[in-house]
Scaffold this motif. Structure first.
Motif, PDB file in Angstrom:
ATOM      1  N   ASP A 116      -2.874  -2.578  13.450  1.00  0.00           N
ATOM      2  CA  ASP A 116      -2.003  -1.679  14.405  1.00  0.00           C
ATOM      3  C   ASP A 116      -2.611  -2.397  15.893  1.00  0.00           C
ATOM      4  O   ASP A 116      -3.482  -3.089  16.281  1.00  0.00           O
ATOM      5  CB  ASP A 116      -2.051  -0.182  14.634  1.00  0.00           C
ATOM      6  CG  ASP A 116      -3.505   0.005  14.929  1.00  0.00           C
ATOM      7  OD1 ASP A 116      -4.293  -0.176  15.283  1.00  0.00           O
ATOM      8  OD2 ASP A 116      -3.608   1.887  14.693  1.00  0.00           O
ATOM      9  N   LYS A 118      -4.310  -0.940  17.908  1.00  0.00           N
ATOM     10  CA  LYS A 118      -5.427  -1.346  18.622  1.00  0.00           C
ATOM     11  C   LYS A 118      -6.264  -1.898  17.839  1.00  0.00           C
ATOM     12  O   LYS A 118      -7.516  -2.439  17.568  1.00  0.00           O
ATOM     13  CB  LYS A 118      -6.189   0.470  18.888  1.00  0.00           C
ATOM     14  CG  LYS A 118      -5.204   1.071  20.177  1.00  0.00           C
ATOM     15  CD  LYS A 118      -5.607   2.277  19.948  1.00  0.00           C
ATOM     16  CE  LYS A 118      -5.836   2.937  21.121  1.00  0.00           C
ATOM     17  NZ  LYS A 118      -6.439   3.845  21.324  1.00  0.00           N
ATOM     18  N   ARG A 452       6.752   8.511  17.011  1.00  0.00           N
ATOM     19  CA  ARG A 452       5.058   8.970  16.462  1.00  0.00           C
ATOM     20  C   ARG A 452       5.244   7.513  16.033  1.00  0.00           C
ATOM     21  O   ARG A 452       4.129   7.731  16.144  1.00  0.00           O
ATOM     22  CB  ARG A 452       5.861   9.497  14.586  1.00  0.00           C
ATOM     23  CG  ARG A 452       6.258  10.757  14.545  1.00  0.00           C
ATOM     24  CD  ARG A 452       6.306  11.428  13.095  1.00  0.00           C
ATOM     25  NE  ARG A 452       4.743  11.785  12.849  1.00  0.00           N
ATOM     26  CZ  ARG A 452       4.352  12.597  12.196  1.00  0.00           C
ATOM     27  NH1 ARG A 452       5.638  12.583  10.846  1.00  0.00           N
ATOM     28  NH2 ARG A 452       3.008  12.440  11.933  1.00  0.00           N
ATOM     29  N   GLN A 455       2.037   5.912  18.704  1.00  0.00           N
ATOM     30  CA  GLN A 455       0.656   6.049  18.696  1.00  0.00           C
ATOM     31  C   GLN A 455       0.441   4.583  17.876  1.00  0.00           C
ATOM     32  O   GLN A 455       1.297   3.806  16.866  1.00  0.00           O
ATOM     33  CB  GLN A 455       0.212   6.817  18.221  1.00  0.00           C
ATOM     34  CG  GLN A 455       0.633   7.789  17.034  1.00  0.00           C
ATOM     35  CD  GLN A 455       0.465   9.075  16.302  1.00  0.00           C
ATOM     36  OE1 GLN A 455       1.624   9.507  15.997  1.00  0.00           O
ATOM     37  NE2 GLN A 455      -0.916   9.463  16.442  1.00  0.00           N
ATOM     38  N   PRO A 456      -0.575   4.295  17.996  1.00  0.00           N
ATOM     39  CA  PRO A 456      -1.303   3.739  17.038  1.00  0.00           C
ATOM     40  C   PRO A 456      -1.325   4.026  15.656  1.00  0.00           C
ATOM     41  O   PRO A 456      -1.086   5.179  14.927  1.00  0.00           O
ATOM     42  CB  PRO A 456      -2.926   3.376  17.268  1.00  0.00           C
ATOM     43  CG  PRO A 456      -3.270   3.883  18.998  1.00  0.00           C
ATOM     44  CD  PRO A 456      -1.978   5.143  19.116  1.00  0.00           C
ATOM     45  N   GLU A 457      -0.852   3.204  14.669  1.00  0.00           N
ATOM     46  CA  GLU A 457      -0.328   3.279  13.327  1.00  0.00           C
ATOM     47  C   GLU A 457      -0.977   4.002  12.490  1.00  0.00           C
ATOM     48  O   GLU A 457      -1.035   4.777  12.053  1.00  0.00           O
ATOM     49  CB  GLU A 457       0.211   1.537  12.952  1.00  0.00           C
ATOM     50  CG  GLU A 457       1.104   2.642  11.748  1.00  0.00           C
ATOM     51  CD  GLU A 457       1.327   1.445  10.460  1.00  0.00           C
ATOM     52  OE1 GLU A 457       1.993   1.147   9.618  1.00  0.00           O
ATOM     53  OE2 GLU A 457       1.276   0.244  11.347  1.00  0.00           O
ATOM     54  N   GLU A 459      -3.521   5.996  13.961  1.00  0.00           N
ATOM     55  CA  GLU A 459      -3.517   7.216  13.966  1.00  0.00           C
ATOM     56  C   GLU A 459      -2.414   8.189  13.178  1.00  0.00           C
ATOM     57  O   GLU A 459      -2.425   9.271  12.493  1.00  0.00           O
ATOM     58  CB  GLU A 459      -3.345   7.762  15.078  1.00  0.00           C
ATOM     59  CG  GLU A 459      -4.776   6.939  16.251  1.00  0.00           C
ATOM     60  CD  GLU A 459      -4.921   6.734  17.595  1.00  0.00           C
ATOM     61  OE1 GLU A 459      -4.196   7.423  18.091  1.00  0.00           O
ATOM     62  OE2 GLU A 459      -5.772   6.402  18.381  1.00  0.00           O
ATOM     63  N   MET A 460      -1.477   7.927  13.293  1.00  0.00           N
ATOM     64  CA  MET A 460      -0.092   8.178  12.798  1.00  0.00           C
ATOM     65  C   MET A 460      -0.305   8.402  11.074  1.00  0.00           C
ATOM     66  O   MET A 460       0.021   9.498  10.556  1.00  0.00           O
ATOM     67  CB  MET A 460       0.930   7.727  13.508  1.00  0.00           C
ATOM     68  CG  MET A 460       2.462   8.408  12.363  1.00  0.00           C
ATOM     69  SD  MET A 460       3.687   7.234  12.666  1.00  0.00           S
ATOM     70  CE  MET A 460       3.951   6.094  11.279  1.00  0.00           C
ATOM     71  N   GLU A 463      -2.778  11.395  10.200  1.00  0.00           N
ATOM     72  CA  GLU A 463      -1.992  12.696  10.668  1.00  0.00           C
ATOM     73  C   GLU A 463      -1.395  13.032   9.133  1.00  0.00           C
ATOM     74  O   GLU A 463      -1.240  14.385   9.108  1.00  0.00           O
ATOM     75  CB  GLU A 463      -1.301  12.311  11.853  1.00  0.00           C
ATOM     76  CG  GLU A 463      -1.942  12.372  13.321  1.00  0.00           C
ATOM     77  CD  GLU A 463      -0.964  12.019  14.359  1.00  0.00           C
ATOM     78  OE1 GLU A 463       0.125  12.666  14.522  1.00  0.00           O
ATOM     79  OE2 GLU A 463      -1.460  12.552  15.192  1.00  0.00           O
TER      80      GLU A 463
END
Length: 540
Positions: A116, A118, A452, A455-457, A459-460, A463
């Motif tokens: 991603d 990051k 959504r 955000q960095p993938e 992190e998604m 979740e």
């Protein structure tokens, strides 16, 4: 007195007929195909010989301003099937997992190392959608429709078993019950990007010397051959369209069926597919109305986010409040929005909006250029030629623009005067008023639209899949009362399917009446979760 009674009798028949006509649910067919801009005869380009599509267009409405929400198939198709922006439901990264892929290399992630923005490794996953979001076909099935998909899904999540009555290469309206209304989807891949280099076994029916090249391409043999192949593939597609039309006519359904014909996003070639400018978003779109009650061309602006509510509207169902689109049959929109995030091994966050005349693009992060060296695309001969010529400095200024360093985080194109989007007007002083207008429109949309994918993938995904584990739908429970079975599931926002005595799976939307000795089997699914185990209920 007799005359009055006779008049009342005639009026009662008339009103009964009106009520019956209002209650009648229309049949709907979608013919969708891959990767194609509006380069058909009905849009003024007669390069490809497409008599079946031409006939359909002549008997229907040709919509001139229809745009996808993404310039690539899987995010676009997730918007179509859910009626939600891919950024809002976490399906805008291309792509999420090979287990749900129809195309591509099965060892792709291992070879490319997908990360991603990051630098976090991105695993394969099936997107977990926000609660209440369903495949819109479930609302049709609840209205009594027989829903079939033949056969591509590619939604960024595994297609739930509750979405379709049939979902395979044999799916067809002909398998429905007597007098049952149907919604039948046929997906054709003759025009897919991969067919530019894979269709060598098929004759190239369009002469490469007669094709017109967009100004962003050099006039060289490889490019001409690819463009000719693109048009030749359209001719192959036309034969498939003709087959569906003939089947409808043979079944006596052609005149009384809504027929939609459209591509899942813009063109298959470099600087078209994956882009969130018109070359990647603008699609051909035709509707043949029952009895051809409407014909001609329409400039109505339509977004793919509108397809789900439009079909529910046609089916006389109640449009769910959470849907982000609007029925094209009842409302008109001012703007169509699109987004791009990770494309295969590269991440780039971009958002765009168009009103059909102007198109505005915003880069959300610093980018070196609009171009990204995506491996899958380099299989197209034109892409390899473009790269080689750019490295040698033999492309002209317009042709080099895609590869050149970006000088602004914004782009503005005048689609009327610059249909190939070669002149960025964002830094033009004479267009600052228009730029500010679209900047404001984009700001408002981004503020009100959940995103959504910003955000960095990784992190998604965390979740969606806590502890790197796909969540599981809990088993279905049920209670019998006087032979009527009520089903439930403790997992929030599930869809439940059931079958009786080993028959076909049906969508549970109301209590099930059973006979003594019936065996009911049920299972549940929430999109992105694993399906529950089957639970059995016996009416003893």
């Amino acid at each position: 007195m007799k005359m009055k009674l006779f008049n009342l009798f005639i009026l009662s028949i008339f009103f009964a007929f009106c009520v019956e006509a209002q209650d009648e649910k229309p049949n709907i067919v979608w013919i969708s195909f891959e990767d194609m801009s509006p380069i058909l005869s009905c849009y003024g380009d007669s390069t490809a010989h497409t008599p079946n599509i031409n006939s359909l267009a002549n008997q229907g409405v040709v919509y001139n301003n229809v745009y996808a929400t993404a310039g690539v198939c899987a995010p676009s198709r997730s918007a179509i099937i859910t009626g939600m922006y891919p950024i809002s439901i976490g399906t805008n990264h291309m792509r999420t997992g090979r287990d749900i892929m129809s195309w591509g290399n099965s060892t792709y992630r291992e070879e490319k190392g997908v990360v991603d923005k990051k630098g976090n490794n991105v695993r394969e996953y099936s997107a977990v959608l926000p609660k209440d979001v369903k495949c819109f076909t479930e609302f049709l099935r609840a209205e009594g429709y027989y829903c079939t998909n033949n056969a591509k899904t590619d939604y960024q999540f595994a297609a739930p078993f509750t979405a379709w009555d049939e979902n395979d290469t044999k799916a067809h309206w002909r398998n429905r019950g007597d007098d049952q209304p149907f919604f039948a989807v046929f997906n054709f891949n003759e025009t897919h990007e991969s067919k530019i280099w894979k269709n060598k076994d098929y004759p190239q029916t369009v002469d490469e010397n007669i094709v017109h090249l967009p100004p962003y391409y050099p006039d060289v043999t490889e490019v001409r051959q690819d463009v000719a192949r693109m048009y030749s593939n359209l001719e192959l597609l036309d034969k498939r369209v003709g087959q569906i039309i003939q089947q409808l006519k043979k079944d006596g359904l052609y005149e009384n069926t809504y027929i939609f014909l459209f591509s899942d996003h813009g063109g298959p070639l470099p600087r078209q597919k994956r882009e969130v400018i018109a070359s990647g978003l603008h699609v051909p779109f035709v509707i043949k109305y029952p009895q051809s009650e409407k014909v001609g061309h329409s400039d109505q602006l339509i977004s793919f986010i509108d397809l789900a509510p439009s079909v529910i509207d046609l089916a006389k169902g109640e449009i769910p409040a959470y849907l982000q689109g609007k029925s094209l049959f009842s409302e008109e929109r001012k703007y169509s929005f699109a987004a791009r995030d990770r494309m295969d091994e590269f991440t780039s966050a971009r958002r765009s909006v168009t009103d059909g005349r102007y198109l505005y693009v915003r880069y959300l992060e610093n980018e070196t250029s609009a171009y990204q060296d995506i491996g899958y695309r380099t299989q197209v001969p034109t892409m390899r030629v473009l790269k080689e010529m750019y490295s040698k400095g033999t492309l002209n200024e317009v042709q080099s623009k895609w590869f050149s360093p970006l000088t602004s985080s914004e782009m503005l194109f005048d689609l009327e005067n610059d249909p190939f989007e070669t002149k960025n007007l964002a830094e033009d002083k004479s267009h600052q008023k228009t730029l500010k207008k679209f900047r404001s429109v984009m700001n408002k949309w981004m503020k009100k639209t959940p995103d959504r994918c910003i955000q960095p993938e990784a992190e998604m995904i965390e979740e969606m899949w806590p502890n790197n584990t796909q969540p599981i739908t809990l088993n279905v429970g049920g209670v019998y009362q006087d032979g009527v079975l009520k089903l439930n599931c403790p997992t929030e926002s599930v869809s439940i399917g059931y079958r009786v005595n080993g028959g076909k799976w049906k969508l549970y939307h109301q209590p099930i009446s059973t006979q003594k000795g019936d065996l009911v089997e049920a299972k549940a699914i929430r999109i992105g979760y694993k399906t529950s185990e089957i639970t059995s209920f016996s009416n003893e």
